[in-house]
Design a protein around this motif. Structure first.
Motif, short mmCIF file in Angstrom:
data_model
loop_
_atom_site.label_atom_id
_atom_site.label_comp_id
_atom_site.label_asym_id
_atom_site.label_seq_id
_atom_site.Cartn_x
_atom_site.Cartn_y
_atom_site.Cartn_z
N LEU A 36 -0.14 10.16 -1.26
CA LEU A 36 -1.51 9.69 -1.07
C LEU A 36 -1.76 8.44 -1.91
N PHE A 37 -2.47 7.50 -1.31
CA PHE A 37 -2.84 6.27 -1.98
C PHE A 37 -4.30 5.95 -1.71
N GLN A 38 -4.98 5.49 -2.75
CA GLN A 38 -6.31 4.89 -2.58
C GLN A 38 -6.09 3.39 -2.48
N VAL A 39 -6.70 2.80 -1.47
CA VAL A 39 -6.55 1.35 -1.27
C VAL A 39 -7.93 0.73 -1.15
N ARG A 40 -8.17 -0.27 -1.98
CA ARG A 40 -9.40 -1.05 -1.86
C ARG A 40 -9.05 -2.35 -1.16
N MET A 41 -9.81 -2.66 -0.12
CA MET A 41 -9.58 -3.90 0.63
C MET A 41 -10.86 -4.73 0.60
N ASP A 42 -10.76 -5.93 0.05
CA ASP A 42 -11.87 -6.89 0.03
C ASP A 42 -11.52 -7.99 1.03
N VAL A 43 -12.37 -8.16 2.03
CA VAL A 43 -12.10 -9.11 3.11
C VAL A 43 -12.83 -10.43 2.83
N GLU A 63 -6.16 3.85 15.38
CA GLU A 63 -4.89 4.48 15.78
C GLU A 63 -4.26 5.20 14.59
N LEU A 64 -4.24 4.54 13.43
CA LEU A 64 -3.69 5.15 12.23
C LEU A 64 -4.53 6.34 11.77
N GLN A 65 -5.86 6.26 11.96
CA GLN A 65 -6.72 7.38 11.60
C GLN A 65 -6.43 8.57 12.51
N ALA A 66 -6.26 8.32 13.79
CA ALA A 66 -5.97 9.40 14.75
C ALA A 66 -4.65 10.10 14.42
N LYS A 67 -3.69 9.35 13.88
CA LYS A 67 -2.39 9.91 13.50
C LYS A 67 -2.46 10.68 12.19
N GLY A 68 -3.54 10.49 11.41
CA GLY A 68 -3.66 11.13 10.11
C GLY A 68 -3.08 10.31 8.97
N THR A 69 -2.57 9.14 9.28
CA THR A 69 -2.00 8.26 8.25
C THR A 69 -3.10 7.62 7.41
N TRP A 70 -4.16 7.17 8.08
CA TRP A 70 -5.32 6.56 7.40
C TRP A 70 -6.36 7.68 7.35
N ARG A 71 -6.35 8.43 6.26
CA ARG A 71 -7.14 9.66 6.17
C ARG A 71 -8.64 9.42 6.11
N HIS A 72 -9.03 8.46 5.30
CA HIS A 72 -10.46 8.20 5.10
C HIS A 72 -10.68 6.71 4.96
N LEU A 99 3.49 2.26 3.25
CA LEU A 99 2.14 1.73 3.01
C LEU A 99 2.15 0.21 3.05
N HIS A 100 3.13 -0.39 2.41
CA HIS A 100 3.24 -1.84 2.40
C HIS A 100 3.30 -2.40 3.82
N ASN A 101 4.12 -1.78 4.67
CA ASN A 101 4.24 -2.25 6.05
C ASN A 101 2.95 -2.07 6.83
N ILE A 102 2.26 -0.95 6.62
CA ILE A 102 0.98 -0.72 7.29
C ILE A 102 -0.03 -1.79 6.88
N LEU A 103 -0.12 -2.05 5.58
CA LEU A 103 -1.09 -3.03 5.10
C LEU A 103 -0.76 -4.43 5.61
N PHE A 143 -4.80 6.69 2.26
CA PHE A 143 -3.65 6.72 3.16
C PHE A 143 -2.72 7.85 2.76
N ASP A 144 -2.11 8.49 3.76
CA ASP A 144 -1.11 9.52 3.55
C ASP A 144 0.17 9.04 4.23
N VAL A 145 1.12 8.57 3.44
CA VAL A 145 2.34 7.95 3.97
C VAL A 145 3.57 8.55 3.30
N GLU A 146 4.73 8.27 3.88
CA GLU A 146 5.99 8.80 3.35
C GLU A 146 6.48 8.06 2.11
N SER A 147 6.14 6.76 2.00
CA SER A 147 6.70 5.97 0.89
C SER A 147 5.83 4.75 0.60
N ASN A 148 6.13 4.13 -0.53
CA ASN A 148 5.47 2.87 -0.88
C ASN A 148 5.73 1.82 0.19
N GLU A 149 6.95 1.79 0.69
CA GLU A 149 7.31 0.81 1.71
C GLU A 149 6.51 1.03 2.99
#
Length: 96
Positions: free
Chosen positions: A2-9, A33-42, A64-68, A56-62
Motif C-alpha cells: 500500500l502507498f499513499q500518493v499525493r498528486m499536485d497538478v 479503470e485502475l479503481q475498478a481493478k482495485g489497484t487505485w483503492r481510494h 507504482l512507478h509505472n502506473i504514475l 494504491f495497492d500494487v505488487e512493487s515500487n516499480e
C-alpha cells in the motif's frame, strides 16, 4: 503493498483549454479503470487545491512507478509517495 500518493497538478496556463480537457478525460478513464481493478483503492480531493491524496495497492515500487508515469497528467504533476505498513496498534485485521 500500500502507498499513499499525493498528486499536485500544475497544468500550464498557456495550454489550450481543448487540449487540457482532452488530457483530463483520458486521465479520468485511466484512473477509473485502475479503481475498478482495485489497484487505485481510494482517491480524495484536497479542498481548495488541484490536488489529491490516493491510496494504491500494487505488487512493487516499480508497479507504482509505472502506473504514475502512465498518468496523462504526469508531466504536469508534483508527486509525493509514502509507503504504508500496518500499525501494530490497529484494531483492524484488514485494510478496509
Amino acid at each position: 503493498m500500500l502507498f499513499q500518493v499525493r498528486m499536485d497538478v500544475n497544468i500550464p496556463l498557456d495550454m489550450p483549454v481543448e487540449k487540457a480537457n482532452e488530457i483530463k478525460a483520458v486521465e479520468k478513464a485511466y484512473s477509473q479503470e485502475l479503481q475498478a481493478k482495485g489497484t487505485w483503492r481510494h482517491i480524495w480531493r484536497i479542498t481548495g487545491q488541484y490536488s489529491n491524496i490516493s491510496i494504491f495497492d500494487v505488487e512493487s515500487n516499480e508497479d507504482l512507478h509505472n502506473i504514475l508515469q502512465g498518468l496523462p497528467l504526469y508531466p504536469y504533476m508534483n508527486i509525493e509517495v509514502m509507503a504504508l505498513n500496518r500499525h501494530p496498534s490497529s484494531i483492524r485485521d484488514n485494510d478496509s
